[in-house]
Design an enzyme around this catalytic site. Structure first.
Site, short mmCIF file in Angstrom:
data_model
loop_
_atom_site.label_atom_id
_atom_site.label_comp_id
_atom_site.label_asym_id
_atom_site.label_seq_id
_atom_site.Cartn_x
_atom_site.Cartn_y
_atom_site.Cartn_z
CD1 TRP A 190 -35.04 7.02 -1.08
CD2 TRP A 190 -34.68 6.58 -3.24
NE1 TRP A 190 -34.15 7.94 -1.56
CE2 TRP A 190 -33.91 7.70 -2.86
CE3 TRP A 190 -34.62 6.12 -4.55
CZ2 TRP A 190 -33.09 8.37 -3.75
CZ3 TRP A 190 -33.80 6.79 -5.45
CH2 TRP A 190 -33.04 7.89 -5.04
CG ASP B 266 -29.91 13.90 -9.94
OD1 ASP B 266 -30.64 12.91 -9.68
OD2 ASP B 266 -30.38 15.04 -10.06
CD GLU C 110 -37.46 20.99 -1.02
OE1 GLU C 110 -38.58 20.89 -1.57
OE2 GLU C 110 -36.78 20.00 -0.66
CD GLU D 108 -31.85 11.72 -2.55
OE1 GLU D 108 -33.04 11.58 -2.25
OE2 GLU D 108 -30.92 11.79 -1.71
CD GLU D 109 -36.03 14.85 -9.54
OE1 GLU D 109 -36.97 15.30 -8.89
OE2 GLU D 109 -35.51 15.45 -10.50
C1 NOJ Z 1 -34.82 16.67 -1.85
C2 NOJ Z 1 -33.58 17.15 -2.52
O1 NOJ Z 1 -33.71 16.95 -3.92
C3 NOJ Z 1 -32.36 16.42 -2.01
O2 NOJ Z 1 -31.22 16.94 -2.61
C4 NOJ Z 1 -32.27 16.58 -0.51
O3 NOJ Z 1 -31.18 15.84 -0.04
C5 NOJ Z 1 -33.54 16.13 0.16
N1 NOJ Z 1 -34.69 16.77 -0.42
C6 NOJ Z 1 -33.53 16.43 1.66
O4 NOJ Z 1 -33.40 17.80 1.87
#
Ligand code: NOJ
Ligand code: NOJ
Length: 584
Positions: A139, A203, A430, A206-207
């Site tokens: 991860w 956050d 996205e 996820e960083e």
């Molecule tokens: C990356 C995004 O930064 C995160 O917020 C999201 O939950 C995942 N992609 C899945 O869409």
């Protein structure tokens, strides 16, 4: 005269043309977005790739990037959209999906995973396999065998979706299902929030592992709404502890504001802090009943509008598709200007979030029949009327009309940007390319479709149900008691101070009691800079006592006290206590 009339005519003509384009896009894209969203939900969604019943796949893309997982965050935001549309009678065909979501979350909550079990931190795990088993792979930057993660927005978002559903079911008189089925799930998530909000968290992107505005704002809302539901169904044992932690969260929320006129998204991370995080927080904590309340950063509050302007402007020079646009024209926006993920491009859901904050604002201004321009929001409103001044404008004034018309055009401009870069199929990935607007990264991102629907609903003036933001007052520095361990007449007190320092400089605290070194600067206690620029320390202080203190800066042999007077707190009789300060 002729010239200005002609220009006025041209501007009106252009605005009308855009409004027609956006009307047409809303009409064609709404059903496509709804279908795209439902296609990603198991077991029968056409792109759900074998996901279990009620499981939302983030995207069917399983390579570059591999998003064929179910994220607690994405799933909750998707079902929040479905449940809001159900409760507002926009689409009542989704009851089966909602029931499946509830059943799936009851399973997912109990899945032990690398972050722990349900009672030891497992709820902070960000994503699961689509067969409802734990994801045990690598991860982020961590190696393939990894330890616990704490990504704390997920449980809060999920509880809000479930509470929204519970509130609807109560209007149908279905109290037993709410109490027996939904409440235990909600309680699991909110106990996690109450216990963990003050711990660091990744956050929403996820960083960054620190404290994060989006997470704090959502957690605050979740506990307030949880308390309301608890009172309604007589589950009152949680009320005092959740209320106390909600008070602490509201207090902590204020600390993200910075004097440059925007919200710093994360306490860590070393970036500008300009981030869609803050705009998403504002729309996902919108409560029309609270008006333009600044304490909860409502969409039309001066703090949130000043923040919005700063956020949007941060992308004008970083994406070439924005070049040549006027400074009051809508632009493509992404997560944060420093982003490099997949090349660092605009995202559909973040661009749509800007439009939604503006549509939410219009709902409130039209409802209260007035609009307030403060010195903080003045630069925002000057986009639409260069000569506007600070003041309150009622709906009968021409300034009100000029400003709200301008805001509507600006809001539509963000939807028009998304429309321009939506392929003819209506499929939303996205991201879209910063250089030519073509779709990039994960295809058919479920969250992109949800963001489309919530923006369109706000444009249509639809108001999600209130969560209790109205009339809150800040209890900064004052604990309302309840949660947390105190022992034998002491209280655990966390001091957070926002202090900008130069490298090598550190912040200390000393004060009027033994535990604060009795005012001795040489033995003052050093604070942690782990969440810089918030320096932090937790100490045990005597309960029910007035304590004076000051922060000190030390750099080499130089020592600087804060200016007078001394800071003072009155410690509560028990529990824990958080004091948020700014260096002075
Ligand atoms: C990356 C995004 O930064 C995160 O917020 C999201 O939950 C995942 N992609 C899945 O869409
Ligand atoms: C931590 C360092 O110890 C401190 O000296 C510095 O001021 C902050 N980081 C900010 O860079």
């Amino acid at each position: 005269m002729l010239f200005s009339t002609l220009c006025g005519f041209l501007v009106v003509g252009k605005t009308l043309a855009q409004s027609n384009t956006v009307d047409a896009y809303v009409a064609s894209q709404s059903p496509l977005a709804k279908a795209g969203l439902l296609a990603n939900i198991g077991p029968s969604g056409s792109k759900s790739m074998g996901a279990k019943s009620g499981i939302v796949v983030a995207s069917p893309s399983n390579v570059n990037p591999d998003y064929l997982y179910t994220w607690t965050r994405d799933s909750a935001l998707v079902f929040q959209t479905i449940i809001d549309q159900f409760s507002l009678s926009i689409d009542t065909n989704t009851r089966g999906e909602i029931d499946n979501y509830v059943a799936a979350q009851a399973i997912i909550q109990q899945v032990s995973n690398p972050s722990g079990t349900i009672t030891t931190g497992g709820l902070g795990e960000p994503k699961f396999n689509i067969d409802e088993t734990a994801f045990t792979g690598a991860w982020g930057q961590s190696p393939s065998t990894r330890c616990a993660l704490r990504v704390s927005d997920g449980p809060a978002l999920r509880s809000i979706a479930l509470i929204t559903w519970a509130n609807f079911l109560l209007t149908e008189g279905n109290t037993s299902y709410v109490t027996n089925t939904l409440w235990p799930l909600i309680q699991n998530d909110l106990n996690y929030v109450a216990q963990n909000w003050n711990q660091s968290t990744f956050d929403l992107w996820e960083e960054v592992d620190s404290s994060s505005f989006f997470t704090t704002a959502i957690q605050h809302r979740s506990l307030r709404q949880g308390v309301q539901l608890a009172n309604t169904i007589g589950q009152t044992s949680v009320v005092s502890s959740w209320t106390a932690q909600a008070g602490n969260l509201l207090c902590f929320l204020q600390s993200y504001w910075n004097t440059a006129g925007y919200i710093t998204a994360n306490t860590g991370g070393g970036r500008s802090g300009k981030d869609a995080n803050t705009v998403l927080a504002s729309i996902h904590t919108f409560d029309a009943a609270a008006g333009c309340d600044a304490l909860t950063f409502q969409p039309c509050s001066d703090v949130a509008l000043s923040n919005l302007l700063t956020y949007v402007n941060a992308f004008r020079s970083v994406y070439s598709i924005n070049s040549g646009l006027a400074n009051n024209a809508a632009a493509a926006t992404g997560r944060y200007p420093e982003d490099s993920y997949m090349g660092g491009n605009p995202w559909y859901l973040t661009t749509l979030a800007v439009s939604e904050q503006l549509y939410d604002s219009l709902i409130v201004w039209n409802q209260q029949k007035s609009l307030n321009v403060t010195s903080l929001s003045l630069p925002f409103f000057q986009l639409f009327d260069a000569s506007v001044t600070v003041g309150t404008y009622t709906s009968t004034s021409s300034t009100f009309t000029t400003l709200t018309t301008g805001v509507k055009t600006f809001a539509d401009g963000f939807v028009a940007t998304v429309a321009k870069y939506t392929p003819s199929s209506g499929s939303l990935s996205e991201q879209y390319s910063k250089s030519d607007g073509s779709p990039l990264s994960a295809t058919d991102l479920t969250w992109s479709y949800a963001a489309t629907l919530t923006s369109f609903d706000a444009r249509a003036g639809l108001v999600p149900t209130s969560w209790g933001a109205k009339g809150l007052t800040s209890s900064c520095g004052i604990s309302t008691g309840g949660g947390g361990g105190s022992s034998s007449g002491t209280v655990s007190v966390t001091f957070n101070v926002d202090a900008t320092t130069v490298f090598g400089e550190n912040i200390y605290i000393c004060g009027s009691v033994d535990a604060l070194q009795n005012w001795d600067p040489d033995t003052a206690l050093i604070l942690s800079a782990a969440t810089y620029p918030i320096w932090s320390i937790t100490v045990n202080l005597p309960a029910s006592t007035q304590v004076q203190y000051k922060y000190i800066r030390k750099f080499g042999s130089s020592l600087t006290w804060e200016s007078d007077p001394n800071d003072v707190i009155n410690t509560p009789s028990g529990g824990s206590f958080i004091e948020n300060d700014t260096w002075r």
